[in-house]
Design an enzyme around this catalytic site. Sequence first.
Site, PDB file in Angstrom:
ATOM      1  N   LEU A 151      63.738  46.808  60.506  1.00  0.00           N
ATOM      2  CA  LEU A 151      63.791  48.031  58.857  1.00  0.00           C
ATOM      3  C   LEU A 151      63.791  49.049  59.811  1.00  0.00           C
ATOM      4  O   LEU A 151      62.651  49.349  60.930  1.00  0.00           O
ATOM      5  CB  LEU A 151      62.138  47.852  58.836  1.00  0.00           C
ATOM      6  N   ASP A 152      64.561  49.958  59.244  1.00  0.00           N
ATOM      7  CA  ASP A 152      64.392  51.308  59.729  1.00  0.00           C
ATOM      8  C   ASP A 152      63.245  52.087  59.579  1.00  0.00           C
ATOM      9  O   ASP A 152      62.087  51.579  59.366  1.00  0.00           O
ATOM     10  CB  ASP A 152      65.562  51.930  59.056  1.00  0.00           C
ATOM     11  N   LYS A 153      62.737  53.077  60.487  1.00  0.00           N
ATOM     12  CA  LYS A 153      61.652  53.972  61.060  1.00  0.00           C
ATOM     13  C   LYS A 153      61.710  54.143  58.593  1.00  0.00           C
ATOM     14  O   LYS A 153      60.483  54.440  59.183  1.00  0.00           O
ATOM     15  CB  LYS A 153      61.606  54.737  61.980  1.00  0.00           C
ATOM     16  N   THR A 155      62.188  53.129  56.546  1.00  0.00           N
ATOM     17  CA  THR A 155      61.945  51.988  55.419  1.00  0.00           C
ATOM     18  C   THR A 155      60.660  51.567  55.505  1.00  0.00           C
ATOM     19  O   THR A 155      60.438  50.728  56.335  1.00  0.00           O
ATOM     20  CB  THR A 155      63.851  51.552  55.340  1.00  0.00           C
ATOM     21  N   ARG A 254      72.314  51.880  53.227  1.00  0.00           N
ATOM     22  CA  ARG A 254      72.167  53.359  53.017  1.00  0.00           C
ATOM     23  C   ARG A 254      74.289  53.991  53.368  1.00  0.00           C
ATOM     24  O   ARG A 254      74.157  54.183  52.642  1.00  0.00           O
ATOM     25  CB  ARG A 254      71.549  54.149  54.303  1.00  0.00           C
TER      26      ARG A 254
END
Length: 384
Positions: A151-153, A155, A254
């Site tokens: 997961l993105d930082k 998110t 995104r």
Amino acid sequence: MKPGPDDKVRQFTVQPDDDGIRLDRWFKRNLPQIGFGMVSKWARTGQIRVDGKRVKPDDRLAAGQIVRVPPGGEQTGRKPKPRRELSEAEIAEARAMVIKQTKSAIVLNKPPGLATQGGSKTHHHVDGLLDAFVEGEGEGAGPRPRLVHRLDKDTSGVLLVARTPGSAASYSKRFSGRSARKIYWALVVGVPEVAEGTIDAPLAKQPGTGGEKMHIDEEGGQRAVTRYRVVDKAGNRAAWVELEPLTGRTHQLRVHLAAIGHPIVGDGKYGGKDAFLTGQISRKMHLHARRLIIAQPDGGKLDVTAELPEHFAASMESIGFDEGLSDASPLRGDDAPERSKAEKKQAARAHAKQYRKARRGERRTRSTPTKKSKPTAKPGSRKR
């Protein structure tokens, strides 16, 4: 694996986690001190046997088979990578993220702001905390859990960690084969004209950003598909949407939402200054991996839901969105029985109460989108 009685010739039983694996990869996973060159030599000279028969390095093994390994073969000078000692605070941090554990997996609710893996300037991350889940100590310690997706930082939400190399391979296959179903919640700026549909727009790394940013590239991009549904809206100011990525490109959700003119609230990277709402709405990104449904290695289905982080829950309450309006059911249908609206509201209130109680007293921790192409959502249902 259980060694046989012979002190010189070793015999190992192939475990269910290793069913279907290639022989050379079985060695890398279970006897990493023996290099590929030695495995190839032993196979060529018939010193490695599986159920008494000669094999090649690329032959696949089946659970229950007996692998005969000759003595020796260890590479000199190779030492196992030492595990980093975690502080009590780090162990507590890791365990506080756990929302479900099974024989094959540990499921975490990753908070926003915590990276999944390390980088040149990132030293605190989920991967660095996984030693907290290693069972046993010293030479008798079990395998280190492994990440199988990211997961993105910024998110938050469901992050699955595999307990063993075998389960990691199984889960990775589910993710790469797109059979794992991931449902995200997001708050977006404005309201999509089409209430339910599909965004199909290829993505590529944006030149000049060092791969840190993606953009729509109709000619050279990789196909990226996202299904979405508007759950509720606050006038024309904002909307709450459910998202299901049907492909797994970097920053896909995104970029797709920004590309149709409705960036995720708090996502300044792709929405610029237009991604922030005034009032009491947090400037943090409002993207949350709400639910994951994935087949387990030993059969059955793992179905996990993660509660919202504090800033997201507060924004939902401030705007007036009722979590009970959605149970994060998959956008492609689900076998779970439908809950009544009253049941959903009751469950939402219980979740919010439990969340606030768990968070009470907790110490708080410290460019505009490309206009090259603006894909339009393909209608999937009536407008709201």
